[in-house]
Scaffold this active site. Structure first.
Site, PDB file in Angstrom:
ATOM      1  N   ASN A 147       0.792  -1.235   0.000  1.00 26.79           N
ATOM      2  CA  ASN A 147       0.000   0.000   0.000  1.00 26.79           C
ATOM      3  C   ASN A 147       0.823   1.284   0.000  1.00 26.79           C
ATOM      4  OD1 ASN A 147      -2.420  -1.274  -0.196  1.00 26.79           O
ATOM      5  ND2 ASN A 147      -2.944  -1.152   1.977  1.00 26.79           N
ATOM      6  N   GLU A 174      -2.750  -0.270  -7.943  1.00 26.87           N
ATOM      7  CA  GLU A 174      -4.122  -0.488  -7.500  1.00 26.87           C
ATOM      8  C   GLU A 174      -4.772   0.880  -7.345  1.00 26.87           C
ATOM      9  OE1 GLU A 174      -4.915  -3.431  -4.281  1.00 26.87           O
ATOM     10  OE2 GLU A 174      -5.719  -1.707  -3.194  1.00 26.87           O
ATOM     11  N   TRP A 220     -10.724  -7.716  11.736  1.00 25.35           N
ATOM     12  CA  TRP A 220      -9.849  -7.403  10.603  1.00 25.35           C
ATOM     13  C   TRP A 220      -8.397  -7.445  11.065  1.00 25.35           C
ATOM     14  CZ3 TRP A 220      -6.587  -3.018  10.301  1.00 25.35           C
ATOM     15  CH2 TRP A 220      -5.801  -2.993   9.135  1.00 25.35           C
ATOM     16  N   ARG A 223     -15.235  -2.325   6.098  1.00 29.00           N
ATOM     17  CA  ARG A 223     -14.893  -3.677   5.661  1.00 29.00           C
ATOM     18  C   ARG A 223     -16.126  -4.418   5.160  1.00 29.00           C
ATOM     19  NH1 ARG A 223     -10.719  -2.021   4.938  1.00 29.00           N
ATOM     20  NH2 ARG A 223      -8.730  -2.498   5.865  1.00 29.00           N
ATOM     21  N   ASP A 280      -7.911 -11.327  -4.411  1.00 30.35           N
ATOM     22  CA  ASP A 280      -7.656 -10.286  -3.415  1.00 30.35           C
ATOM     23  C   ASP A 280      -7.878 -10.833  -2.010  1.00 30.35           C
ATOM     24  OD1 ASP A 280      -7.202  -7.557  -2.530  1.00 30.35           O
ATOM     25  OD2 ASP A 280      -9.345  -7.539  -2.073  1.00 30.35           O
ATOM     26  N   HIS A 335      -1.497   2.143   9.604  1.00 27.37           N
ATOM     27  CA  HIS A 335      -2.557   2.195   8.579  1.00 27.37           C
ATOM     28  C   HIS A 335      -3.015   3.659   8.498  1.00 27.37           C
ATOM     29  CE1 HIS A 335      -6.210   0.881   6.384  1.00 27.37           C
ATOM     30  NE2 HIS A 335      -5.589  -0.268   6.186  1.00 27.37           N
ATOM     31  N   SER A 353       2.763  -2.139   5.001  1.00 24.67           N
ATOM     32  CA  SER A 353       3.805  -3.168   5.136  1.00 24.67           C
ATOM     33  C   SER A 353       5.166  -2.631   4.694  1.00 24.67           C
ATOM     34  CB  SER A 353       3.429  -4.402   4.313  1.00 24.67           C
ATOM     35  OG  SER A 353       3.268  -4.074   2.942  1.00 24.67           O
TER      36      SER A 353
HETATM   37  O1  SFD Z   1      -5.225  -3.372   2.606  1.00 26.98           O
HETATM   38  C1  SFD Z   1       5.819  -9.883  19.821  1.00 26.98           C
HETATM   39  N1  SFD Z   1      -1.785  -4.114   6.082  1.00 26.98           N
HETATM   40  C2  SFD Z   1      -1.493  -3.887   4.736  1.00 26.98           C
HETATM   41  N2  SFD Z   1      -0.342  -3.353   4.300  1.00 26.98           N
HETATM   42  C3  SFD Z   1      -0.022  -3.323   2.963  1.00 26.98           C
HETATM   43  O2  SFD Z   1       1.052  -2.832   2.579  1.00 26.98           O
HETATM   44  N3  SFD Z   1      -0.893  -3.836   2.031  1.00 26.98           N
HETATM   45  C4  SFD Z   1      -2.115  -4.373   2.367  1.00 26.98           C
HETATM   46  O3  SFD Z   1      -2.838  -4.880   1.508  1.00 26.98           O
HETATM   47  C5  SFD Z   1      -2.484  -4.301   3.771  1.00 26.98           C
HETATM   48  N4  SFD Z   1      -3.767  -4.734   4.219  1.00 26.98           N
HETATM   49  C6  SFD Z   1      -3.773  -5.406   5.453  1.00 26.98           C
HETATM   50  C7  SFD Z   1      -2.828  -5.012   6.444  1.00 26.98           C
HETATM   51  C8  SFD Z   1      -2.960  -5.564   7.735  1.00 26.98           C
HETATM   52  C9  SFD Z   1      -3.944  -6.526   7.970  1.00 26.98           C
HETATM   53  C10 SFD Z   1      -4.074  -7.084   9.358  1.00 26.98           C
HETATM   54  C11 SFD Z   1      -4.817  -6.958   6.930  1.00 26.98           C
HETATM   55  C12 SFD Z   1      -4.720  -6.397   5.681  1.00 26.98           C
HETATM   56  C13 SFD Z   1      -5.853  -8.013   7.183  1.00 26.98           C
HETATM   57  C14 SFD Z   1      -0.990  -3.407   7.106  1.00 26.98           C
HETATM   58  C15 SFD Z   1       0.368  -4.073   7.438  1.00 26.98           C
HETATM   59  O4  SFD Z   1       0.179  -5.430   7.651  1.00 26.98           O
HETATM   60  C16 SFD Z   1       0.976  -3.428   8.683  1.00 26.98           C
HETATM   61  O5  SFD Z   1       1.072  -2.052   8.424  1.00 26.98           O
HETATM   62  C17 SFD Z   1       2.372  -3.969   9.048  1.00 26.98           C
HETATM   63  O6  SFD Z   1       2.337  -5.365   9.211  1.00 26.98           O
HETATM   64  C18 SFD Z   1       2.905  -3.312  10.317  1.00 26.98           C
HETATM   65  O7  SFD Z   1       4.155  -3.871  10.647  1.00 26.98           O
HETATM   66  P1  SFD Z   1       4.641  -4.061  12.190  1.00 26.98           P
HETATM   67  O8  SFD Z   1       5.973  -4.716  12.138  1.00 26.98           O
HETATM   68  O9  SFD Z   1       4.487  -2.804  12.933  1.00 26.98           O
HETATM   69  O10 SFD Z   1       3.557  -5.077  12.825  1.00 26.98           O
HETATM   70  P2  SFD Z   1       3.431  -6.664  12.531  1.00 26.98           P
HETATM   71  O11 SFD Z   1       3.815  -6.978  11.127  1.00 26.98           O
HETATM   72  O12 SFD Z   1       2.055  -7.056  12.953  1.00 26.98           O
HETATM   73  O13 SFD Z   1       4.540  -7.353  13.504  1.00 26.98           O
HETATM   74  C19 SFD Z   1       4.464  -7.345  14.908  1.00 26.98           C
HETATM   75  C20 SFD Z   1       5.253  -8.573  15.406  1.00 26.98           C
HETATM   76  O14 SFD Z   1       5.517  -8.501  16.800  1.00 26.98           O
HETATM   77  C21 SFD Z   1       5.273  -9.776  17.397  1.00 26.98           C
HETATM   78  N5  SFD Z   1       4.994  -9.520  18.804  1.00 26.98           N
HETATM   79  N6  SFD Z   1       6.966 -10.559  19.833  1.00 26.98           N
HETATM   80  C22 SFD Z   1       7.568 -10.764  21.045  1.00 26.98           C
HETATM   81  N7  SFD Z   1       7.049 -10.305  22.230  1.00 26.98           N
HETATM   82  C23 SFD Z   1       5.876  -9.625  22.243  1.00 26.98           C
HETATM   83  N8  SFD Z   1       5.364  -9.155  23.387  1.00 26.98           N
HETATM   84  C24 SFD Z   1       5.217  -9.393  21.001  1.00 26.98           C
HETATM   85  N9  SFD Z   1       4.047  -8.755  20.659  1.00 26.98           N
HETATM   86  C25 SFD Z   1       3.939  -8.846  19.322  1.00 26.98           C
HETATM   87  C26 SFD Z   1       4.085 -10.284  16.588  1.00 26.98           C
HETATM   88  O15 SFD Z   1       3.889 -11.663  16.733  1.00 26.98           O
HETATM   89  C27 SFD Z   1       4.473  -9.873  15.182  1.00 26.98           C
HETATM   90  O16 SFD Z   1       5.318 -10.804  14.553  1.00 26.98           O
HETATM   91  S1  SFD Z   1      -5.051  -3.646   3.979  1.00 26.98           S
HETATM   92  O17 SFD Z   1      -6.248  -4.224   4.574  1.00 26.98           O
HETATM   93  O18 SFD Z   1      -4.649  -2.486   4.730  1.00 26.98           O
HETATM   94  P1  AMP Z   2      -8.082  -0.979   2.736  1.00 31.62           P
HETATM   95  O1  AMP Z   2      -8.310  -2.108   1.814  1.00 31.62           O
HETATM   96  O2  AMP Z   2      -9.314  -0.269   3.157  1.00 31.62           O
HETATM   97  O3  AMP Z   2      -7.173  -1.295   3.885  1.00 31.62           O
HETATM   98  O4  AMP Z   2      -7.271   0.098   1.892  1.00 31.62           O
HETATM   99  C1  AMP Z   2      -6.130  -0.234   1.159  1.00 31.62           C
HETATM  100  C2  AMP Z   2      -5.576   1.065   0.640  1.00 31.62           C
HETATM  101  O5  AMP Z   2      -6.536   1.713  -0.184  1.00 31.62           O
HETATM  102  C3  AMP Z   2      -5.227   2.054   1.723  1.00 31.62           C
HETATM  103  O6  AMP Z   2      -4.108   2.764   1.271  1.00 31.62           O
HETATM  104  C4  AMP Z   2      -6.462   2.933   1.810  1.00 31.62           C
HETATM  105  O7  AMP Z   2      -6.180   4.209   2.325  1.00 31.62           O
HETATM  106  C5  AMP Z   2      -6.885   2.987   0.349  1.00 31.62           C
HETATM  107  N1  AMP Z   2      -8.340   3.152   0.144  1.00 31.62           N
HETATM  108  C6  AMP Z   2      -9.317   2.292   0.489  1.00 31.62           C
HETATM  109  N2  AMP Z   2     -10.527   2.735   0.098  1.00 31.62           N
HETATM  110  C7  AMP Z   2     -10.314   3.923  -0.502  1.00 31.62           C
HETATM  111  C8  AMP Z   2     -11.170   4.893  -1.120  1.00 31.62           C
HETATM  112  N3  AMP Z   2     -12.492   4.727  -1.189  1.00 31.62           N
HETATM  113  N4  AMP Z   2     -10.581   5.991  -1.628  1.00 31.62           N
HETATM  114  C9  AMP Z   2      -9.255   6.174  -1.553  1.00 31.62           C
HETATM  115  N5  AMP Z   2      -8.402   5.300  -0.994  1.00 31.62           N
HETATM  116  C10 AMP Z   2      -8.915   4.181  -0.479  1.00 31.62           C
END
Ligand code: SFD
Ligand code: AMP
Length: 612
Positions: A61, A126, A217, A248, A336, A373, A420
């Site tokens: 993203n 995207e 989520w 969602r 997706d 996020h 990510s």
């Molecule tokens: O679209 C301990 N995210 C998405 N990012 C994208 O780039 N594209 C997407 O398509 C994304 N989508 C998405 C995303 C997240 C989720 C849940 C879904 C869909 C369903 C966001 C990214 O995933 C997110 O921004 C990054 O992962 C953040 O990275 P980070 O490193 O801050 O968090 P992490 O990856 O969750 O890792 C945390 C780790 O710590 C461990 N942990 N270990 C030891 N001791 C403890 N006490 C601990 N507590 C936690 C965890 O196990 C983990 O490994 S979309 O929907 O947005």
């Molecule tokens: P999401 O699937 O909602 O986690 O969003 C994935 C990416 O698309 C993130 O960068 C969001 O900010 C962006 N996004 C989702 N929906 C919209 C929308 N309606 N308009 C613009 N950006 C969006």
């Protein structure tokens, strides 16, 4: 329950807590700059499939696309600033934006299957910032790079507390935790610590309860250690009131980005009206100039949807059936979710929905606490030397307000939209800075207070003892007079946060009195946590996850009380201050917990604009 009873002491230079995206980035980069240093990664699950990306993702993203002149870093700063209604650390955002492309190129080099646009030869977009990937194996690919870079990886060790150096005020010197499989007690002594432990779900009661309780989520296994660990060590937090609510697909929590951005799907109310258009003027009356940000900020998109539902025009529908007319699009629509939220595919099948024939319902999620996020909760950190204005820089990039303690990804506040790729990038930045910190202090050897460590050891395993002592008093089933189970404590916490701090059951509305009552209840719950019982190591992990969630919740409530405005309608509402108040609250909220006195302080920091 038998535990190994062993104590293992690990001496290292840099300790990375959490092997998700930011943690893997931190390990990779610190190994590069600190070739002779010992780099230790500790992860409570297994880095192969841990964290928010455990199940894979279908998009990256954040990709600027500088090599193809697609965007500039300052464009990204403007975008994230608009989306967060002005409150962002522009130095941190710019720093990530200028480096994030190189991270994505590394992912491709390591074998991540990218998708290319056949016409332009660029990565397939995207949306403006997002690129599409075949990402089911995204996490294992990135974890492999960390595994090859780290001196050692401790999987299945949950870190419960950070250690401070008794000889030097406000300096971190390591961490303690336990192995969730054999119960060994771990003491890590480190010259620098990078916390990358992810955000928090199950702070608020989820919409799915009972049979669907695990379905959220944001994954149920991320419990906010990213905040709870630094808070208890005395590190300042910022914007903890800024919780994430995401639109969602209903019940399966499938993300919407791909459908809105790539497929150009529209969402309507049940009468087929595009409510984002019909509700726009009303929105502008509420939020003024902020409504003009393009794209419409995430929280405002939630807000207009919530209004529509409250006014009786639900359910809200996303019209997948209008945009899946070709086999390619239909396949992409399935992929997706198969790549990223496989549960949504199950929901479609179970509910007899084929996305090419029928629309799906949308709704808003329960709130999550995250910093990566469309949201910016997390630690107050130093920015980079070359960009950060006075007050935003204290020597080392991404260092928290505790010496030697660094953060990245969800840990870091004020810098949203990292996702990510940006989280991995921020891990790299923190890793590089931590190496510099260690090399700048060559004579330092970590000091720990033996009595503190011994007390922590007793505290960590106490829930097992509570269970053994109290189990004979059990009346029936799980009804016990002498202890509470982690699940019961979690239900109680979620209920408090939901009803008092703006969860789904109040349509995200709260006020000063509700918050004050909620805080009282959380403090009482925190007292009761010393009576948690764990019948095995799995439950012991749940107990400590709950403990961390309670700390995060307290910070959220204190911050929400402090900010006297409704900055992000659609994320939460202060009914007593229903408008955006730029005159007084165009500032960051910053909290500090003093581990010695147990007192919290709240203050503000200015928002400094670096990009026009
Ligand atoms: O679209 C301990 N995210 C998405 N990012 C994208 O780039 N594209 C997407 O398509 C994304 N989508 C998405 C995303 C997240 C989720 C849940 C879904 C869909 C369903 C966001 C990214 O995933 C997110 O921004 C990054 O992962 C953040 O990275 P980070 O490193 O801050 O968090 P992490 O990856 O969750 O890792 C945390 C780790 O710590 C461990 N942990 N270990 C030891 N001791 C403890 N006490 C601990 N507590 C936690 C965890 O196990 C983990 O490994 S979309 O929907 O947005
Ligand atoms: P999401 O699937 O909602 O986690 O969003 C994935 C990416 O698309 C993130 O960068 C969001 O900010 C962006 N996004 C989702 N929906 C919209 C929308 N309606 N308009 C613009 N950006 C969006």
């Amino acid at each position: 329950m038998r535990v190994s009873g062993k104590t293992k002491v690990v001496d290292t230079d840099i300790l990375v807590v959490g092997g998700g995206f930011a943690g893997c980035g931190a390990v990779y980069e610190s190994a590069y700059w600190g070739r002779n240093l010992r780099i230790t990664l500790v992860e409570k699950a297994n880095i192969e499939r841990s964290g928010a990306v455990a199940h894979g993702l279908s998009a990256i993203n954040l990709y600027i696309g500088m090599r193809w002149n697609e965007n500039k870093p300052e464009d990204f700063v403007r975008y994230a600033r608009g989306d967060l209604v002005g409150l962002v650390r522009e130095d941190l955002l710019f720093d990530i934006a200028r480096h994030v492309d190189s991270t994505v190129h590394l992912f491709e080099e390591w074998g991540l299957p990218m998708i290319y646009d056949k016409n332009t030869g660029h990565y397939q977009r995207e949306g403006r910032w997002q690129i599409m990937i075949h990402g089911e194996s995204y996490k294992p690919i990135v974890a492999e790079a960390a595994r090859r870079s780290a001196t050692e990886v401790y999987n299945r060790v949950m870190v419960t507390h950070l250690l401070k150096d008794p000889r030097i005020p406000n300096r971190v010197s390591g961490a303690v935790g336990f192995n969730v499989r054999d119960g060994s007690f771990y003491i890590f002594r480190a010259k620098a610590v990078i916390v990358a432990a992810g955000g928090a779900s199950h702070i608020y009661r989820p919409r799915s309860v009972g049979e669907g309780a695990g379905r959220t989520w944001y994954p149920p296994w991320n419990n906010g250690s990213a905040y709870a660990l630094p808070i208890q060590a005395g590190a300042s937090m910022t914007q903890m009131e800024n919780k994430l609510v995401v639109t969602r697909f209903k019940d399966g929590y499938g993300p919407v980005g791909f459908y809105f951005l790539a497929l150009k799907a529209v969402a309507t109310n049940v009468y087929g009206e595009e409510y984002e258009k019909t509700k726009f003027e009303e929105l502008r009356k509420l939020v003024g100039k902020w409504a003009d940000a393009k794209p419409l900020p995430t929280c405002f998109r939630n807000h207009v949807m919530l209004q529509e539902i409250k006014e009786g025009r639900g359910p809200i529908l996303i019209h997948t059936e209008r945009v899946t007319e070709t086999p390619e699009k239909e396949e992409a629509a399935w992929e997706d979710f198969l790549d990223m939220t496989i549960g949504q595919v199950g929901m479609w099948a179970a509910n007899n929905i084929d996305p090419k024939d029928k629309p799906s319902e949308l709704t808003t999620s329960e709130p999550y606490v995250m910093g990566s996020h469309a949201v910016a909760a997390g630690a107050w950190v130093s920015g980079p030397a070359d960009l950060s204005p006075k007050g935003y820089f204290w020597g080392y990039n991404r260092m928290l307000t505790v010496e030697g303690l660094f953060g990245a990804g969800d840990t870091v506040g004020g810098s949203p939209h990292k996702f990510s790729s940006g989280s991995f990038t921020e891990g790299r930045l923190a890793g590089k800075a931590a190496v510099k910190y260690v090399l700048d202090h060559p004579d330092y050897t970590p000091g720990t207070d033996e009595s503190v460590v011994s007390r922590l050891r007793d505290t960590i395993f106490k829930p097992l003892e509570n269970y053994n002592l109290g189990r004979n008093m059990v009346v029936a089933g799980t009804v016990a007079p002498n202890y509470i189970y982690p699940r019961h404590g979690l239900n109680r916490l979620e209920k408090i946060m939901d009803e008092y701090a703006g969860g789904v059951s109040t349509f995200y509305v709260t006020n000063e009195q509700l918050l004050a009552r909620g805080l009282d209840l959380i403090l009482t719950l925190k007292e009761d946590l010393s009576h948690l019982a764990a019948e095995d190591l799995h439950q012991l992990q749940r107990a400590w996850e709950l403990n961390h969630r309670a700390w995060v919740s307290e910070a959220v409530v204190r911050h929400t009380i402090f900010r006297k405005e409704t900055r992000w309608p659609g994320y939460y509402y202060r009914a007593d201050y229903p408008k955006i108040d730029d005159d007084h609250w165009n500032v960051f909220t910053v909290s500090g917990y003093d581990p010695i006195s147990g007192e919290w302080t709240m203050t503000t920091k200015p928002v400094i604009k670096l990009v026009d």
